[in-house]
Design an enzyme around this catalytic site. Structure first.
Site, PDB file in Angstrom:
ATOM      1  N   HIS A 307     -12.940 -56.093  -2.437  1.00 15.81           N
ATOM      2  CA  HIS A 307     -12.615 -55.063  -3.387  1.00 15.81           C
ATOM      3  C   HIS A 307     -14.209 -54.772  -4.145  1.00 15.81           C
ATOM      4  CE1 HIS A 307     -11.239 -52.953  -6.800  1.00 15.81           C
ATOM      5  NE2 HIS A 307      -9.774 -52.880  -5.933  1.00 15.81           N
ATOM      6  N   ASP A 364      -3.438 -54.597  -1.536  1.00 14.38           N
ATOM      7  CA  ASP A 364      -2.859 -54.228  -0.381  1.00 14.38           C
ATOM      8  C   ASP A 364      -2.394 -55.162   0.833  1.00 14.38           C
ATOM      9  OD1 ASP A 364      -2.901 -51.397  -1.224  1.00 14.38           O
ATOM     10  OD2 ASP A 364      -5.127 -51.295  -0.507  1.00 14.38           O
TER      11      ASP A 364
HETATM   12  N1  CMC Z   1     -13.632 -57.200   6.152  1.00  9.25           N
HETATM   13  C1  CMC Z   1     -15.142 -57.723   6.569  1.00  9.25           C
HETATM   14  N2  CMC Z   1     -16.173 -57.639   5.983  1.00  9.25           N
HETATM   15  C2  CMC Z   1     -16.079 -56.907   4.905  1.00  9.25           C
HETATM   16  C3  CMC Z   1     -14.880 -56.624   4.389  1.00  9.25           C
HETATM   17  C4  CMC Z   1     -13.847 -56.780   5.187  1.00  9.25           C
HETATM   18  N3  CMC Z   1     -12.531 -56.177   4.683  1.00  9.25           N
HETATM   19  N4  CMC Z   1     -15.157 -56.025   3.093  1.00  9.25           N
HETATM   20  C5  CMC Z   1     -16.480 -56.122   2.719  1.00  9.25           C
HETATM   21  N5  CMC Z   1     -16.920 -56.533   3.999  1.00  9.25           N
HETATM   22  C6  CMC Z   1     -18.518 -56.969   4.022  1.00  9.25           C
HETATM   23  C7  CMC Z   1     -19.351 -55.822   4.382  1.00  9.25           C
HETATM   24  O1  CMC Z   1     -19.558 -55.693   5.720  1.00  9.25           O
HETATM   25  C8  CMC Z   1     -20.513 -56.179   3.388  1.00  9.25           C
HETATM   26  O2  CMC Z   1     -21.314 -56.977   4.452  1.00  9.25           O
HETATM   27  P1  CMC Z   1     -23.039 -57.010   4.580  1.00  9.25           P
HETATM   28  O3  CMC Z   1     -23.278 -57.452   2.879  1.00  9.25           O
HETATM   29  O4  CMC Z   1     -23.258 -58.095   5.466  1.00  9.25           O
HETATM   30  O5  CMC Z   1     -23.320 -55.561   4.889  1.00  9.25           O
HETATM   31  C9  CMC Z   1     -20.225 -56.656   2.203  1.00  9.25           C
HETATM   32  O6  CMC Z   1     -18.796 -57.455   2.561  1.00  9.25           O
HETATM   33  C10 CMC Z   1     -20.003 -55.770   1.025  1.00  9.25           C
HETATM   34  O7  CMC Z   1     -19.258 -54.889   1.353  1.00  9.25           O
HETATM   35  P2  CMC Z   1     -19.317 -53.424   1.009  1.00  9.25           P
HETATM   36  O8  CMC Z   1     -18.608 -52.522   2.153  1.00  9.25           O
HETATM   37  O9  CMC Z   1     -20.454 -52.887   0.662  1.00  9.25           O
HETATM   38  O10 CMC Z   1     -18.266 -53.409  -0.282  1.00  9.25           O
HETATM   39  P3  CMC Z   1     -17.784 -52.203  -1.076  1.00  9.25           P
HETATM   40  O11 CMC Z   1     -17.684 -52.551  -2.479  1.00  9.25           O
HETATM   41  O12 CMC Z   1     -18.541 -50.781  -0.777  1.00  9.25           O
HETATM   42  O13 CMC Z   1     -16.248 -51.886  -0.286  1.00  9.25           O
HETATM   43  C11 CMC Z   1     -14.135 -51.950   0.059  1.00  9.25           C
HETATM   44  C12 CMC Z   1     -15.186 -52.202  -0.941  1.00  9.25           C
HETATM   45  C13 CMC Z   1     -12.864 -52.255  -0.557  1.00  9.25           C
HETATM   46  C14 CMC Z   1     -14.041 -50.632   0.411  1.00  9.25           C
HETATM   47  C15 CMC Z   1     -14.371 -53.007   1.322  1.00  9.25           C
HETATM   48  O14 CMC Z   1     -14.262 -54.536   1.013  1.00  9.25           O
HETATM   49  C16 CMC Z   1     -13.229 -52.810   2.535  1.00  9.25           C
HETATM   50  O15 CMC Z   1     -13.470 -51.855   3.465  1.00  9.25           O
HETATM   51  N6  CMC Z   1     -12.123 -53.456   2.557  1.00  9.25           N
HETATM   52  C17 CMC Z   1     -11.205 -53.357   3.451  1.00  9.25           C
HETATM   53  C18 CMC Z   1     -10.388 -51.882   3.190  1.00  9.25           C
HETATM   54  C19 CMC Z   1      -9.195 -52.332   2.203  1.00  9.25           C
HETATM   55  O16 CMC Z   1      -8.688 -53.468   1.791  1.00  9.25           O
HETATM   56  N7  CMC Z   1      -9.235 -51.364   1.066  1.00  9.25           N
HETATM   57  C20 CMC Z   1      -8.384 -51.697  -0.127  1.00  9.25           C
HETATM   58  C21 CMC Z   1      -9.038 -51.778  -1.333  1.00  9.25           C
HETATM   59  S1  CMC Z   1      -7.972 -52.399  -2.867  1.00  9.25           S
HETATM   60  C22 CMC Z   1      -6.902 -50.880  -3.011  1.00  9.25           C
HETATM   61  C23 CMC Z   1      -7.687 -49.864  -3.736  1.00  9.25           C
HETATM   62  O17 CMC Z   1      -7.803 -50.005  -4.976  1.00  9.25           O
HETATM   63  O18 CMC Z   1      -8.330 -49.127  -3.091  1.00  9.25           O
END
Ligand code: CMC
Length: 428
Positions: A307, A364
């Site tokens: 998140h 989720d």
């Molecule tokens: N699985 C594997 N690796 C992950 C995941 C995941 N679900 N989420 C983040 N990471 C890794 C990412 O690859 C990155 O690694 P590195 O630092 O080595 O490059 C690190 O963790 C930070 O991730 P980020 O993408 O920079 O973080 P963000 O804040 O931009 O993204 C997120 C947040 C929710 C989009 C992401 O965690 C994600 O894609 N999760 C899966 C989709 C999901 O469950 N979304 C629902 C969110 S909750 C409902 C809502 O309010 O929308």
């Protein structure tokens, strides 16, 4: 004396006001920085940018705290109802008995939609995803209520748009599902309360009696409370951004529905179930899927994990995990994917990749398992999220209008070509 921050650029120091929120959150106010120095701030994805001040929802991601108008999500989920929470979010205080009754009655009065909406619905093939249909039907309200095009009209007019939005959302949502089935739509039964009414529109078949199991409507009500607001997330920021141009409430919320649809936002609840089903089909080898999620050359992510703001745990996920156990037990449902989800969570939470990046199950991760047990089809999961998030979008739109916020218009840093001469087509 008010605090300031100092910023030094090329030997020149600028003093920037510090803004402190009611929970002592601190922000540096850079709104005048460009005028003073010619410099803008750069923050792709708004990872560290406060786009507004807001009195609606407080979220402390480091400590897993979520409160609507000061009330904890745990207490609201346990003691309140979705309609009461909607009133709280939109109007700022818990309603008294009469206020709640009026709100509920006003919503019931407006659950029917104009018959011509059916013509719009008929234009969609049954292959249309219900989220796209929902966004379109919601936006079509601008045509049926053209007075809503003026967001500055008297507060009674805004009140009617709020009531109509709350009243018609479940009707649109259920009709979007019926369209996907190719079935005739059901009309709202105003003898019923919000969730039971929606469930009847979703599941009743012609000439067959239908009554929602109270366990199912109560579980849905709790899920809607947990989704009702989440401060400046992607869809809510979209609603505020679109509304800031003085577009109508219906078009602003329709834009929010579209933003929610994406798999990184609300669409994740659908993706979680698809992922868990794939793991089961694949023989339940959880380690293999964890390895895929960690592999930077593999686009797969563990859906329902991670998140932007929660770096400890998502308090909604805690409540939902327990609710999933309760609901499945009450309904006597045994779902193998619940076991897979629990094992997956357990393994991920002990894995250094997830620990170092502070990746925890989000709202989720378990919500889809409950929706499945309630008989909600997977393509409707994100629609359920939208029904829940509606009061939050309304509250944030209303706050943005009442605060007379300026049009949203970020800056950029240009990285393209410098000025160059046009080349005639014969020379290219
Ligand atoms: N699985 C594997 N690796 C992950 C995941 C995941 N679900 N989420 C983040 N990471 C890794 C990412 O690859 C990155 O690694 P590195 O630092 O080595 O490059 C690190 O963790 C930070 O991730 P980020 O993408 O920079 O973080 P963000 O804040 O931009 O993204 C997120 C947040 C929710 C989009 C992401 O965690 C994600 O894609 N999760 C899966 C989709 C999901 O469950 N979304 C629902 C969110 S909750 C409902 C809502 O309010 O929308």
């Amino acid at each position: 004396m008010s605090k300031t921050a100092e910023l030094s650029i090329d030997g020149k120091t600028y003093s920037l006001p510090i803004y402190t929120g009611s929970e002592n959150e601190v922000a540096i106010d850079i709104s005048k920085l460009r005028d003073q120095s010619g410099v803008v701030t750069l923050d792709p994805g708004y990872k560290n940018t406060g786009a507004t001040t807001s009195a609606i929802t407080y979220l402390d991601g480091d400590n897993g705290i979520l409160r609507y108008r000061g009330y904890s999500i745990e207490e609201l989920a346990e003691k309140s109802t979705f309609i009461e929470v909607a009133y709280l979010l939109i109007f700022g205080e818990l309603p008294g008995k009469d206020q709640l009754q009026r709100f509920r009655d006003d919503i019931k009065t407006h659950t029917l939609v104009h018959e011509d909406v059916k013509k719009i619905l008929d234009g969609f093939p049954s292959t249309a995803h219900p989220m796209g249909v929902l966004a379109s039907l919601f936006c079509s309200q601008t045509a049926f209520y053209p007075e809503s095009l003026d967001p500055n009209r008297a507060s009674e007019g805004v009140y009617m748009s709020i009531i109509r939005s709350m009243a018609k959302m479940p009707t649109f949502a259920a009709w979007a599902y019926k369209n996907a089935l190719g079935h005739p739509v059901n009309y709202p039964d105003n003898q019923l309360e919000y969730c039971a009414r929606f469930l009847k529109m979703m599941f009743a078949l012609p000439a067959e009696p239908y009554a929602a199991d109270p366990v199912i409507s109560d579980a849905m009500d709790k899920l809607l409370i947990l989704h009702a607001d989440h401060e400046q997330n992607c869809s809510t920021s979209t609603v505020r951004m679109v509304g800031s141009s003085q577009a109508s409430i219906y078009s602003s919320i329709s834009a929010g529905i579209n933003a929610l649809w994406g798999p990184l936002h609300g669409g994740a609840n659908q993706e979680v179930i698809i992922m868990l089903e794939n793991i089961v089909k694949d023989g339940g080898n959880i380690d293999k899927w964890i390895a895929k999620a960690k592999d930077k050359n593999d686009p797969f992510r563990l859906m329902g994990f991670g998140h932007r703001v929660y770096k400890n745990f998502d308090p909604r996920a805690k409540i939902i995990k327990k609710a999933a156990d309760d609901v499945l037990a009450k309904l006597g449902v045994k779902d193998p994917i619940l076991d897979v989800a629990k094992k997956l969570e357990d393994i991920a939470l002990r894995d250094s990749y997830f620990i170092e990046r502070k990746l925890y199950p989000n709202v989720d991760f378990y919500s889809g398992i409950i929706y499945r047990a309630l008989g909600i089809p997977v393509e409707m999961f994100t629609v359920m999220f939208a029904i829940g998030r509606l009061p939050g979008w309304i509250a944030q739109w209303k706050e943005m209008r009442e605060n007379k916020e300026p049009i949203g218009r970020p800056r950029q840093i240009y990285t393209g070509q410098k000025e160059r001469k046009y080349i005639d087509i014969s020379k290219r």
